[in-house]
Each structure stands twice: as C-alpha cells, then as structure tokens.
Design a protein around this motif. Structure first.
Motif, PDB file in Angstrom:
ATOM      1  N   GLU A 230     -36.199  38.751  -3.903  1.00 45.88           N
ATOM      2  CA  GLU A 230     -36.316  39.686  -2.191  1.00 45.88           C
ATOM      3  C   GLU A 230     -38.105  39.818  -3.251  1.00 45.88           C
ATOM      4  O   GLU A 230     -38.594  40.169  -3.603  1.00 45.88           O
ATOM      5  N   HIS A 231     -38.940  39.787  -1.891  1.00 48.74           N
ATOM      6  CA  HIS A 231     -40.828  39.138  -1.717  1.00 48.74           C
ATOM      7  C   HIS A 231     -41.642  41.005  -1.551  1.00 48.74           C
ATOM      8  O   HIS A 231     -40.286  41.158  -0.382  1.00 48.74           O
ATOM      9  N   PRO A 232     -42.058  40.687  -1.840  1.00 48.13           N
ATOM     10  CA  PRO A 232     -42.895  42.479  -0.967  1.00 48.13           C
ATOM     11  C   PRO A 232     -43.659  41.801   0.031  1.00 48.13           C
ATOM     12  O   PRO A 232     -43.968  40.955   0.720  1.00 48.13           O
ATOM     13  N   ASN A 233     -44.032  43.002   1.026  1.00 49.99           N
ATOM     14  CA  ASN A 233     -44.937  42.635   1.548  1.00 49.99           C
ATOM     15  C   ASN A 233     -45.576  43.976   1.831  1.00 49.99           C
ATOM     16  O   ASN A 233     -45.088  44.775   1.549  1.00 49.99           O
ATOM     17  N   ARG A 234     -46.315  44.677   3.040  1.00 44.60           N
ATOM     18  CA  ARG A 234     -47.073  46.161   2.388  1.00 44.60           C
ATOM     19  C   ARG A 234     -46.646  47.014   3.266  1.00 44.60           C
ATOM     20  O   ARG A 234     -46.759  48.220   2.614  1.00 44.60           O
TER      21      ARG A 234
END
Length: 393
Positions: A230-234
């Motif tokens: 999984e990748h980050p978001n704000r």
C-alpha cells in the motif's frame, strides 16, 4: 469466498504468527485491514462486540442488524472490496521481508494503543528488530516539518542522539526533514528507532529516504497499519500520526509551521494525556510559529534530552540537572562583606571609610575590617586614606 471463510475458521500451518491469538482471528483481521482504512471507527466498534471472524462473515452475508454507523452504502463499500482478497498472501508478503502482523492479544501488542478507543488499529504490520510493546514502553516521538531549516535538523538530530544514549527509543515517521534527522540521530549513536509509516512496510516512501528506511528495518523497527504494497495519501499521513502519539510517552515538535501536520501528532498526544513538548526557534521563522503556538497553548518548552526525559521518565529517576549561570567569586561573599564591596567606588580616587560606612549602613570599625578582608581576596586596594575597587585586566 467460501474457501476464504474456511481459512478463517481453521488455523493454517503456513501462516503461524507471534502470539497466543488464534490464527482464524489473525487472518480475519488481515482481511478487515484490507477492507477498511486506518482508524475506521465503525469497524472498531464492531470488533469491540464480536470476534473478527464474525465481523467478516456478517459483512459477506450482509447480516448486520442495527450496527451503529453502518449504513447500506458503507456495507456495500466493504463488500465491493472482498473479491480477490487473500489474507494468507499478505502474511506471506510481510514474512518475505522479515516482518509479521501483530494484533490485540499478542504478547507484542502495545496496550497503550487501546487509548485510541474505536479508532485503535485492527492490527499492525512490523518489520525489523525487537518487540514493539517493549520498545514503546520507553519511547519518545520526535516530529516536525518536512521542509525544515538547518537549525531544526541539527536540533532534532542532537535531541534524538541524546535520547538514544539515555536508553530511550526515538519514534518518528521516516519523512523528509525533522523525521529523517531524528531517525539518523538515534542510529548514529547505535540507538533504537521506530518508523511509523503511512504505507506498507515493504514500500520505501519517500524514495529519497529509501536507504534510511532500510537501515531502520535492520537496526530498528518499521511499523504500519497499512498492508504490504500500500502507498500513502494525504489522509493516511494524518491517521498515521495518531499511532505515533499513542505509542509513545510523549511527543516533541522541533519545527512546525502553523499548518504543519506535525502539530496534529502533538494534539493527539495531548488528547491522549501524553506529554507534549516543543523546541523554541527564531521568532522571525515561519517554521517556528506552529511550535510557539503549541507552547503557548500548554506544551512544555524543552531544550535538551535531559529535560525531555525528566517529563516522560520515571518520577525521581530522570531528573534534569538544575540550570544556573556561572558562579562568580563575589557570589561567595558573606552578606556584610558583599554590602561593603558594593559601596566601594570603582573610581581612581576611591572613598574614605566614613563614606563607605554611611553607604553600607555598617559601623566604621566593621567596614574597615571587611575592607581588609576584601583586600586580601583581591577585590579592593587602599590608596592613601581611601579605598577603591581593584581594576582587573
């Protein structure tokens, strides 16, 4: 899907975990970790009432009577994510990078995360060295601005190195700026540091910190609520901050503008009754404005690791040294002697004993006695019938 539920009902020999928790519960929580976002209070309330296996079954069957906060749209969103999910694959992925998935009930689970209530993590993915529960018992969060100044990076590194040398675990978010400086400071002195990520533990983000994250995974511990890949978001960064605040005994903000995300960590720490601390910076710097506002609102001003340890450490065991200016020779004089010295002028002509007696309020005989004591100590000298202060080079 029936095959998936079969996995949840019986332990799988290939996915053994580090705890006393039954494997169906672990597998179910891995699945729920994919279905929901970090801090999902609806799932959190549900898990407070039912085992994770029952929650998964209820979502699949749509049999969720009168569950607080769970409407048709939210249930449909959970169900839409179900197809294709395989918790065993996620467990294997984290195991391939030397990691594990810990859940409430595991011996490694930090009980202070329970303070987050319904927003408590479903589970945590970890990779690296040591027990998260034991590391969190004596830990401090050091956070701040990504676009920090050289002053901020220096202070963060020094504070973290000093804390590590005192046996404290430094926790931060592995971001650019203050976070990276904090991790590097602890690593530089051979200390332990924990990075709480807003992505999977197998994802190096930000890419510029890939080598630092790799080092933390070897010498420290990587932690995330998000499953592998999984990748980050704000929003995930903000939600990550609550875990940092809950894990640690206190949060130190080194540099932060008024809208810095680091301040959200401090606010969550305050709401969780953790210590909140700030390091003052130049009043002309925008990157200090947020920290100064935090201090004005009740956070404690700190300047070094000793002051931090005194706040978050054991009562009476982690006291900071008493701060004071340098002790001058005249500070050691007895009060009557000091009064006479204050009366002696520094002018070349000096003053007679009678004038010094009037100014000091002491009898002339005692003034003369004190003058000779001062002369023997090198403070004054006699010039004819007058006395004057010795001019030092």
């Amino acid at each position: 899907m029936n095959q998936l539920l079969g996995q949840l009902r019986a332990p799988h020999p290939d996915w053994s975990g580090p705890s006393a928790a039954p494997e169906p519960e672990r597998l179910a929580r891995v699945l729920l970790n994919r279905l929901s976002e970090p801090g999902d209070a609806v799932v959190g309330r549900w898990l407070g009432e039912l085992p994770a296996v029952e929650v998964v079954r209820a979502i699949r069957e749509g049999a969720v009577p009168d569950h607080p906060g769970l409407d048709t749209a939210r249930l449909a969103a959970y169900q839409a994510r179900l197809p294709g999910l395989d918790p065993a694959v996620d467990l294997k992925r984290v195991r391939d990078v030397g990691g594990r998935f810990i859940i409430p009930g595991d011996t490694e689970w930090p009980s202070q995360l329970d303070d987050l209530g319904d927003g408590r993590p479903i589970g945590l993915w970890t990779a690296g060295t040591g027990s998260l529960r034991l590391l969190a018992l004596r830990s401090v969060a050091v956070v701040g601005s990504r676009a920090c100044t050289a002053y901020g990076a220096h202070v963060a590194g020094e504070l973290s190195a000093q804390l590590a040398e005192r046996g404290w675990v430094v926790v931060s978010g592995a971001a650019y700026g203050i976070d990276a400086a904090a991790h590097r400071g602890a690593l530089a002195v051979g200390g332990m540091t924990v990075a709480v990520l807003a992505c999977g533990v197998d994802v190096a983000y930000p890419k510029g910190n890939a080598e630092l994250i790799r080092r933390i995974g070897v010498q420290g511990l990587l932690v995330s609520e998000l499953p592998p890949g999984e990748h980050p978001n704000r929003f995930r960064f903000v939600l990550r901050n609550r875990v940092i605040a809950a894990l640690t005994r206190g949060t130190v903000v080194v540099e932060a503008a008024l809208r810095s995300g680091a301040l959200s960590t401090a606010r969550r720490a305050r709401d969780l009754n953790r210590h909140t601390m700030g390091v003052a910076g130049p009043v002309t710097s925008e990157l200090s404005a947020g920290v100064h506002a935090l201090i004005r609102s009740g956070a404690t001003l700190v300047t070094d690791a000793a002051e931090i340890a005194e706040l978050v450490g054991a009562i009476g065991d982690d006291l900071a040294p008493q701060r004071s200016g340098p002790v001058l020779p005249r500070d050691l004089l007895e009060p009557p002697v000091a009064r006479v010295l204050e009366a002696v002028p520094a002018t070349a002509e000096g003053a007679p004993v009678e004038r010094l007696a009037r100014q000091s309020g002491l009898p002339p005989d005692e003034v003369l006695q004190r003058l000779y004591e001062l002369a023997s100590l090198g403070f004054v000298e006699r010039h004819g019938a007058h006395w004057r202060v010795v001019r030092r080079r």
